[in-house]
Design a protein around this motif. Structure first.
Motif, PDB file in Angstrom:
ATOM      1  N   ALA A 105      12.000   3.781   0.617  1.00 43.14           N
ATOM      2  CA  ALA A 105      10.775   3.343   1.289  1.00 43.14           C
ATOM      3  C   ALA A 105       9.593   3.333   0.323  1.00 43.14           C
ATOM      4  O   ALA A 105       8.770   2.408   0.333  1.00 43.14           O
ATOM      5  CB  ALA A 105      10.482   4.251   2.480  1.00 43.14           C
ATOM      6  N   ILE A 106       9.510   4.363  -0.527  1.00 40.50           N
ATOM      7  CA  ILE A 106       8.412   4.429  -1.507  1.00 40.50           C
ATOM      8  C   ILE A 106       8.491   3.253  -2.484  1.00 40.50           C
ATOM      9  O   ILE A 106       7.481   2.608  -2.800  1.00 40.50           O
ATOM     10  CB  ILE A 106       8.452   5.771  -2.267  1.00 40.50           C
ATOM     11  N   GLY A 107       9.693   2.958  -2.972  1.00 36.90           N
ATOM     12  CA  GLY A 107       9.857   1.835  -3.896  1.00 36.90           C
ATOM     13  C   GLY A 107       9.486   0.510  -3.260  1.00 36.90           C
ATOM     14  O   GLY A 107       8.775  -0.311  -3.866  1.00 36.90           O
ATOM     15  N   MET A 108       9.922   0.289  -2.026  1.00 40.02           N
ATOM     16  CA  MET A 108       9.648  -0.992  -1.360  1.00 40.02           C
ATOM     17  C   MET A 108       8.167  -1.172  -1.068  1.00 40.02           C
ATOM     18  O   MET A 108       7.610  -2.256  -1.269  1.00 40.02           O
ATOM     19  CB  MET A 108      10.480  -1.104  -0.083  1.00 40.02           C
ATOM     20  N   LEU A 109       7.505  -0.124  -0.588  1.00 41.41           N
ATOM     21  CA  LEU A 109       6.082  -0.280  -0.282  1.00 41.41           C
ATOM     22  C   LEU A 109       5.292  -0.590  -1.557  1.00 41.41           C
ATOM     23  O   LEU A 109       4.296  -1.324  -1.526  1.00 41.41           O
ATOM     24  CB  LEU A 109       5.539   0.947   0.453  1.00 41.41           C
ATOM     25  N   THR A 110       5.723  -0.034  -2.687  1.00 45.43           N
ATOM     26  CA  THR A 110       5.041  -0.311  -3.959  1.00 45.43           C
ATOM     27  C   THR A 110       5.064  -1.796  -4.290  1.00 45.43           C
ATOM     28  O   THR A 110       4.021  -2.396  -4.612  1.00 45.43           O
ATOM     29  CB  THR A 110       5.714   0.482  -5.104  1.00 45.43           C
ATOM     30  N   PHE A 111       6.224  -2.425  -4.188  1.00 46.12           N
ATOM     31  CA  PHE A 111       6.344  -3.835  -4.564  1.00 46.12           C
ATOM     32  C   PHE A 111       5.767  -4.766  -3.511  1.00 46.12           C
ATOM     33  O   PHE A 111       5.277  -5.862  -3.845  1.00 46.12           O
ATOM     34  CB  PHE A 111       7.807  -4.167  -4.861  1.00 46.12           C
ATOM     35  N   LEU A 112       5.788  -4.365  -2.244  1.00 43.46           N
ATOM     36  CA  LEU A 112       5.155  -5.189  -1.205  1.00 43.46           C
ATOM     37  C   LEU A 112       3.638  -5.224  -1.376  1.00 43.46           C
ATOM     38  O   LEU A 112       3.026  -6.299  -1.314  1.00 43.46           O
ATOM     39  CB  LEU A 112       5.524  -4.644   0.183  1.00 43.46           C
ATOM     40  N   PHE A 113       3.035  -4.055  -1.601  1.00 38.54           N
ATOM     41  CA  PHE A 113       1.591  -4.029  -1.821  1.00 38.54           C
ATOM     42  C   PHE A 113       1.216  -4.765  -3.107  1.00 38.54           C
ATOM     43  O   PHE A 113       0.172  -5.426  -3.182  1.00 38.54           O
ATOM     44  CB  PHE A 113       1.085  -2.589  -1.873  1.00 38.54           C
ATOM     45  N   ALA A 114       2.080  -4.671  -4.121  1.00 40.99           N
ATOM     46  CA  ALA A 114       1.818  -5.393  -5.373  1.00 40.99           C
ATOM     47  C   ALA A 114       1.814  -6.903  -5.134  1.00 40.99           C
ATOM     48  O   ALA A 114       0.923  -7.623  -5.614  1.00 40.99           O
ATOM     49  CB  ALA A 114       2.868  -5.032  -6.416  1.00 40.99           C
ATOM     50  N   ASN A 115       2.789  -7.398  -4.372  1.00 43.62           N
ATOM     51  CA  ASN A 115       2.841  -8.828  -4.079  1.00 43.62           C
ATOM     52  C   ASN A 115       1.633  -9.280  -3.271  1.00 43.62           C
ATOM     53  O   ASN A 115       1.047 -10.337  -3.531  1.00 43.62           O
ATOM     54  CB  ASN A 115       4.128  -9.162  -3.326  1.00 43.62           C
ATOM     55  N   GLY A 116       1.269  -8.486  -2.257  1.00 42.25           N
ATOM     56  CA  GLY A 116       0.100  -8.829  -1.461  1.00 42.25           C
ATOM     57  C   GLY A 116      -1.171  -8.884  -2.309  1.00 42.25           C
ATOM     58  O   GLY A 116      -1.986  -9.804  -2.176  1.00 42.25           O
ATOM     59  N   GLY A 117      -1.330  -7.900  -3.186  1.00 38.29           N
ATOM     60  CA  GLY A 117      -2.510  -7.872  -4.055  1.00 38.29           C
ATOM     61  C   GLY A 117      -2.543  -9.046  -5.018  1.00 38.29           C
ATOM     62  O   GLY A 117      -3.609  -9.650  -5.244  1.00 38.29           O
ATOM     63  N   LEU A 118      -1.391  -9.404  -5.592  1.00 41.20           N
ATOM     64  CA  LEU A 118      -1.337 -10.540  -6.523  1.00 41.20           C
ATOM     65  C   LEU A 118      -1.695 -11.844  -5.824  1.00 41.20           C
ATOM     66  O   LEU A 118      -2.472 -12.658  -6.346  1.00 41.20           O
ATOM     67  CB  LEU A 118       0.068 -10.645  -7.124  1.00 41.20           C
ATOM     68  N   MET A 119      -1.135 -12.039  -4.621  1.00 34.61           N
ATOM     69  CA  MET A 119      -1.422 -13.286  -3.911  1.00 34.61           C
ATOM     70  C   MET A 119      -2.883 -13.365  -3.479  1.00 34.61           C
ATOM     71  O   MET A 119      -3.507 -14.428  -3.554  1.00 34.61           O
ATOM     72  CB  MET A 119      -0.496 -13.410  -2.697  1.00 34.61           C
ATOM     73  N   ALA A 120      -3.427 -12.232  -3.022  1.00 32.46           N
ATOM     74  CA  ALA A 120      -4.828 -12.234  -2.586  1.00 32.46           C
ATOM     75  C   ALA A 120      -5.777 -12.467  -3.756  1.00 32.46           C
ATOM     76  O   ALA A 120      -6.794 -13.160  -3.614  1.00 32.46           O
ATOM     77  CB  ALA A 120      -5.149 -10.908  -1.904  1.00 32.46           C
ATOM     78  N   SER A 121      -5.453 -11.902  -4.915  1.00 36.43           N
ATOM     79  CA  SER A 121      -6.367 -11.953  -6.060  1.00 36.43           C
ATOM     80  C   SER A 121      -6.259 -13.248  -6.855  1.00 36.43           C
ATOM     81  O   SER A 121      -7.269 -13.741  -7.382  1.00 36.43           O
ATOM     82  CB  SER A 121      -6.094 -10.766  -6.991  1.00 36.43           C
TER      83      SER A 121
END
Length: 541
Positions: A342-358
C-alpha cells in the motif's frame, strides 16, 4: 486415478483465474483499435477530407458500461458460487464455471451490437465470479500451511499470464482487417476454459468438503493422496484428519449456515476483514490501469503500435513481479506484504497525479483523438516519468496486493462457512470492479488527473486499516486461525491486537515434517525428562 501432486492440482485449478486475465486484456487491447471503434461507433457518421470514416467508438459512459458488465456478472456469479460450492463441491462448481465461460465467449464473439456484447460479457462474468471465488477455497483446503500462500497466490499469477497472453493475441489480430480483428481473440478465449474443464476431471475433491458430507473414507483417501504419498498413517495425514474431524464435530453443534451467519457476532469481525481485503484490492486502482492503460499512455503521447507495445510492457512486469510473492509470501507473512504494498502504490499514484497537475494541460473539447476519456495531455520528460511511475505501480501491486488479496480471505473462516464467506468476499471485489470499470472513463473526463489522487488516498486508508485490524494468518492451519477470533468454546473475543500477531511458518514446517507441533514436542520432551528424573533410582552411597 486422481492427481495427488499439490503443485499440479494448483496449476490446473488456477486456470480459472486466467479467465479473468483473458477478459481484462481482451478489452484493454481492443478498445483503441480502429476495427472496434468503427464497428461499435455511436453518434453520427462523419468522414475526413480523404473520405475515410471517423471512428470514435462508444461514448465514455457506454464504454464504461461495456467494461463493467463483466464485473456485474461476476458479482452475481460469486454470490451464487457459495451455494453451488456447498451443494456440488468445490471441484464441480469450478467445472460449471468453465462451461458457462464457453457459452459467454460464443455470445461475445458473435456480437452484432453493443447490447449483445454486454450480454455476452455478463455471462462471461458469471463464470469468472464462480471460479475466482471457489478456486482459492479449493486450493486452500488442499494445501499444507507452509505452502498455502504460494499455491493460492498462483491464482494471481494465472491472471497475469492470462492478461499478457490475451494482450499479445489481440495485438497480433489488430492487423487483421474488419471485425475479425476482435472476433478472433474473443473466440480463442474459450481454449483455457476447455482445458480447465477437462483438467479438473483429474483432480480430487476438497477433503474438507468431503468431511462436511460425512464421506470420511474419501476424505482420508484424498489426504493420503495429496500429503501422505500413499501412507494412510503418515503423521501429517493423521494430524490433518483429526483436526478436520474435530472441527466438523464442533460445527455440527451449530446452526445451519446461511449468509446471515457471516453477520453474527462470532463472524462479523472476520467478515469485515475478508470483504475489505477484496474491496481495497480494487481501490488500489490496479484494474483501472489494466482496463484503461491505453487511455493513460495516449494522454502521455504514445500512439499506434508504440502505444500497444508500451502498454504490453506493464503486463510483462505484472507476470514477472508476481513470482517473488508466490515464492516467498509464506516467509514474509500477509500483513507486512499488504502494508508495504500500500505504501509503495500510494507513492507512485501521488507522483503521477503531481506530474500531470504540474506539467500537463486539458485536451481539446471531445478528448484527444476524439475519445472523451483521453481528457489530459502531458508531453516531454514528465510524460516519460508518468509511464515509469505506472510501471513501478504495477510492479508493487504484483508483488503485494495482487496475490495476497486472493490468499488471505479463505484463511479467515471456519470450514462450515468458508464457501459462502469467500463467495461474499469475492462478490465485494466484483461489485467494486463493476463500479470502477463504469466510473473511470467519466472520471477521466470530469476530474482528469485527480483520479490518481483519489486512488492514492484509498491506498493510504488501506495501509492504516491493515495495520490496526488485519491479523497475521501465515503459517497457521485453517483450524488454528479460528483461535485468532474465538476462544476454545467458540465464543468471539478480542485476542491479541492485529499488529502483535506473527507468522508461525517455522512451527508449521516442523508440524508438516513430524506431525507434531514444535511447542507440543517441547512440552512432551520436558514431561518425559521430568518423569525419568522422578522415577529414577537414587544413586548408591
Amino acid at each position: 486415478m486422481a492427481v495427488g501432486n499439490i503443485y499440479v492440482i494448483a496449476a490446473i485449478a488456477v486456470i480459472g483465474g486466467g479467465l479473468f486475465g483473458f477478459d481484462i486484456s481482451s478489452m484493454s487491447a481492443i478498445i483503441n483499435t480502429r476495427a472496434y471503434l468503427c464497428y461499435f461507433h455511436q453518434g453520427p457518421i462523419k468522414f475526413d477530407e480523404n473520405g475515410v470514416q471517423e471512428c470514435n467508438g462508444p461514448t465514455a459512459d457506454v464504454q464504461g458500461g461495456i467494461t463493467a458488465s463483466m464485473a456485474g456478472g461476476s458479482w452475481l456469479g460469486a454470490l451464487i458460487s457459495g451455494f453451488l460450492s456447498d451443494i456440488l463441491g468445490r471441484k464441480t462448481s469450478i467445472m460449471v464455471g468453465a462451461v458457462i465461460w464457453c457459452i459467454g465467449s460464443v455470445i461475445v464473439c458473435a456480437s452484432q451490437n453493443i447490447p449483445m456484447l454486454i450480454v455476452g460479457r455478463i455471462v462471461n462474468g458469471f463464470s469468472v465470479g464462480i471460479c475466482s471465488a471457489q478456486v482459492p477455497v479449493y486450493i486452500s483446503e488442499l494445501a499444507p500451511p507452509t505452502k498455502r500462500g504460494r499455491l493460492v497466490g498462483l491464482q494471481q499469477w494465472a491472471i497475469t499470464w492470462g492478461i499478457m497472453i490475451m494482450f499479445y493475441i489481440s495485438y497480433g489480430t489488430s492487423f487483421v482487417d474488419g471485425p475479425a480483428a476482435f472476433r478472433i481473440p474473443w473466440a480463442l478465449q474459450m481454449i483455457p476454459a476447455i482445458l480447465l474443464f477437462f483438467g479438473m476431471m483429474l483432480l480430487p475433491e476438497s477433503p474438507r468438503w468431503l468431511a462436511r458430507r460425512d464421506r470420511w473414507e474419501d476424505c482420508l483417501a484424498v489426504l493420503t493422496l495429496v500429503h501422505g504419498k500413499g501412507d494412510r498413517n503418515a503423521p501429517f495425514v493423521l494430524r490433518e484428519y483429526d483436526e478436520i474431524k474435530g472441527m466438523c464435530e464442533f460445527e455440527r453443534r451449530n446452526a445451519d449456515v446461511t449468509y446471515l451467519e457471516l453477520l453474527k457476532p462470532n463472524m462479523i469481525n472476520r467478515t469485515h476483514i475478508g470483504v475489505f481485503t477484496q474491496i481495497w484490492s480494487q481501490l488500489t486502482g490496479m484494474n483501472v490501469m489494466m482496463y484503461y492503460i491505453s487511455y493513460i499512455f495516449s494522454m502521455a503521447g504514445l500512439e499506434g503500435n508504440n502505444l500497444l507495445v508500451s502498454s504490453s510492457i506493464q503486463y510483462v512486469i505484472n507476470v514477472i513481479m508476481t513470482v517473488p510473492a508466490i515464492l516467498w509470501v509464506d516467509r514474509w507473512g500477509r500483513r507486512p506484504t499488504l502494508i508495504l504494498g500500500a505504501i509503495g502504490m500510494l507513492t507512485f499514484l501521488f507522483a503521477n497525479g503531481g506530474l500531470m497537475a504540474s506539467y500537463g494541460h486539458a485536451a481539446p473539447a471531445g478528448g484527444l483523438g476524439g475519445i472523451e476519456a483521453q481528457s489530459w495531455i502531458i508531453r516531454g520528460p514528465p510524460s516519460k516519468a508518468v509511464i515509469a511511475c505506472t510501471y513501478l505501480f504495477v510492479a508493487v501491486y504484483a508483488i503485494s496486493w495482487g496475490p495476497v488479496s486472493w490468499i488471505y480471505p479463505p484463511e479467515l473462516f471456519p470450514l462450515r462457512v468458508r464457501g459462502k464467506a469467500n463467495a461474499l468476499c469475492t462478490s465485494s471485489n466484483w461489485a467494486f470492479n463493476f463500479a470502477l470499470g463504469y466510473f473511470v472513463p467519466p472520471a477521466f473526463v470530469n476530474i482528469q488527473w485527480k483520479v490518481y489522487i483519489l486512488f492514492g488516498v484509498f491506498c493510504t486508508a488501506m495501509c492504516l486499516h491493515v495495520f490496526f485490524l488485519f491479523p497475521e494468518t501465515g503459517g497457521k492451519t485453517l483450524e488454528e486461525v479460528e483461535a485468532l477470533f474465538t476462544d476454545p468454546k467458540g465464543i468471539p473475543y478480542i485476542g491479541i491486537p492485529a499488529w502483535k500477531t506473527k507468522s508461525q511458518r517455522r512451527r508449521a514446517v516442523h508440524l508438516e515434517q513430524t506431525g507434531v507441533a514444535e511447542d507440543e514436542e517441547k512440552r512432551t520432551n520436558a514431561t518425559v525428562q521430568h518423569n525419568e528424573l522422578t522415577t529414577a533410582e537414587p544413586p548408591e552411597a
